[in-house]
Structures are given as C-alpha cells and as structure tokens.
Design a protein around this motif. Structure first.
Motif, PDB file in Angstrom:
ATOM      1  N   SER A   1       0.832  -1.202   0.000  1.00  0.00           N
ATOM      2  CA  SER A   1       0.000   0.000   0.000  1.00  0.00           C
ATOM      3  C   SER A   1       0.869   1.256   0.000  1.00  0.00           C
ATOM      4  O   SER A   1       2.018   1.251   0.449  1.00  0.00           O
ATOM      5  N   VAL A   2       0.295   2.337  -0.489  1.00  0.00           N
ATOM      6  CA  VAL A   2       1.009   3.606  -0.574  1.00  0.00           C
ATOM      7  C   VAL A   2       1.434   4.114   0.803  1.00  0.00           C
ATOM      8  O   VAL A   2       2.588   4.535   0.973  1.00  0.00           O
ATOM      9  N   PRO A   3       0.559   4.067   1.830  1.00  0.00           N
ATOM     10  CA  PRO A   3       1.032   4.516   3.155  1.00  0.00           C
ATOM     11  C   PRO A   3       2.218   3.691   3.670  1.00  0.00           C
ATOM     12  O   PRO A   3       3.121   4.239   4.311  1.00  0.00           O
ATOM     13  N   THR A   4       2.240   2.400   3.375  1.00  0.00           N
ATOM     14  CA  THR A   4       3.368   1.566   3.790  1.00  0.00           C
ATOM     15  C   THR A   4       4.647   2.009   3.093  1.00  0.00           C
ATOM     16  O   THR A   4       5.709   2.094   3.721  1.00  0.00           O
ATOM     17  N   VAL A   5       4.556   2.299   1.809  1.00  0.00           N
ATOM     18  CA  VAL A   5       5.722   2.770   1.050  1.00  0.00           C
ATOM     19  C   VAL A   5       6.229   4.074   1.655  1.00  0.00           C
ATOM     20  O   VAL A   5       7.437   4.269   1.834  1.00  0.00           O
ATOM     21  N   TRP A   6       5.302   4.987   1.991  1.00  0.00           N
ATOM     22  CA  TRP A   6       5.711   6.270   2.559  1.00  0.00           C
ATOM     23  C   TRP A   6       6.342   6.105   3.941  1.00  0.00           C
ATOM     24  O   TRP A   6       7.322   6.770   4.256  1.00  0.00           O
ATOM     25  N   VAL A   7       5.787   5.221   4.763  1.00  0.00           N
ATOM     26  CA  VAL A   7       6.374   5.001   6.100  1.00  0.00           C
ATOM     27  C   VAL A   7       7.787   4.434   5.962  1.00  0.00           C
ATOM     28  O   VAL A   7       8.714   4.886   6.638  1.00  0.00           O
ATOM     29  N   LEU A   8       7.959   3.456   5.087  1.00  0.00           N
ATOM     30  CA  LEU A   8       9.294   2.893   4.865  1.00  0.00           C
ATOM     31  C   LEU A   8      10.262   3.941   4.316  1.00  0.00           C
ATOM     32  O   LEU A   8      11.426   3.998   4.721  1.00  0.00           O
TER      33      LEU A   8
END
Length: 112
Positions: A2-9
């Motif tokens: 998911s996009v939020p996961t990519v941003w958190v990483l």
C-alpha cells in the motif's frame, strides 16, 4: 504494497540515512574506530537517503496510478535501482577498508 506503507518505509530509510550523514549510525563493531569509519558511515547514509527519497516518489506514482501487484512490484524494483547502483559503487570503494578490518578482527579474536 500500500502507498502509506511505502511512505512510512521511505521516511524511515530517509531518516536513518540522514543520521548516517550526520555520523550517527549503527555499524559492526569491527568497523568502528578506524580512520575511514566516518566516510563509511556517511556513504551508507547517502545510499539510504537515495533509497528513501526514491521510494517516497514511488509512493506518489502509485497513488496517482494504481497498478496491479506485479506491475507495482516491477515499478518498486525500478525505483530502487539508483540506490542499488550507489550501493555497488560504495561497496567497491570500501571493499579494501572492510577486508583489512575483517582480517584485523580475526587476528584479534584468535588470540583469545
């Protein structure tokens, strides 16, 4: 992914890379306290910043163009290539340093 996961990483890797550029990073004990240690930490930090920023941009691309899983994975690999290229450059540049430290570490621990 998911996009939020990519941003958190990406925020995590960018932050850890900035700490590396500032000289605050966890490295193996055998590489500490050498004349080249600050350069090694800084180079690792720069690589992590490149990785984090490229994934941050990837998050925007995936948000704008939702892709199926396989194409999204391919795009993730594509966006990771700049960091991989820099990592290969750093590996070549620091290989002699690390080899010397490894040999010294083995000699030091063989006496115990």
């Amino acid at each position: 992914m998911s996009v939020p996961t990519v941003w958190v990483l990406s925020v995590f890797w960018t932050g850890y890379g900035i700490l590396g550029i500032l000289g605050i990073q966890n490295i193996p004990e055998k590489y500490k306290y050498k004349s080249w240690t600050p350069d090694y930490i800084r180079m690792n930090g720069i690589g992590m910043v490149i990785f984090g920023v490229s994934w941050f941009i990837l998050g925007f691309v995936l948000k704008a163009f939702p892709l199926p899983l396989l194409k999204g994975f391919g795009l993730t690999v594509l966006f990771s290539l700049p960091a991989l290229g820099y990592a290969l450059y750093v590996d070549r540049k620091s290989k002699a340093w690390r080899r010397e430290a490894d040999e010294e570490w083995r000699r030091k621990n063989a006496k115990k």
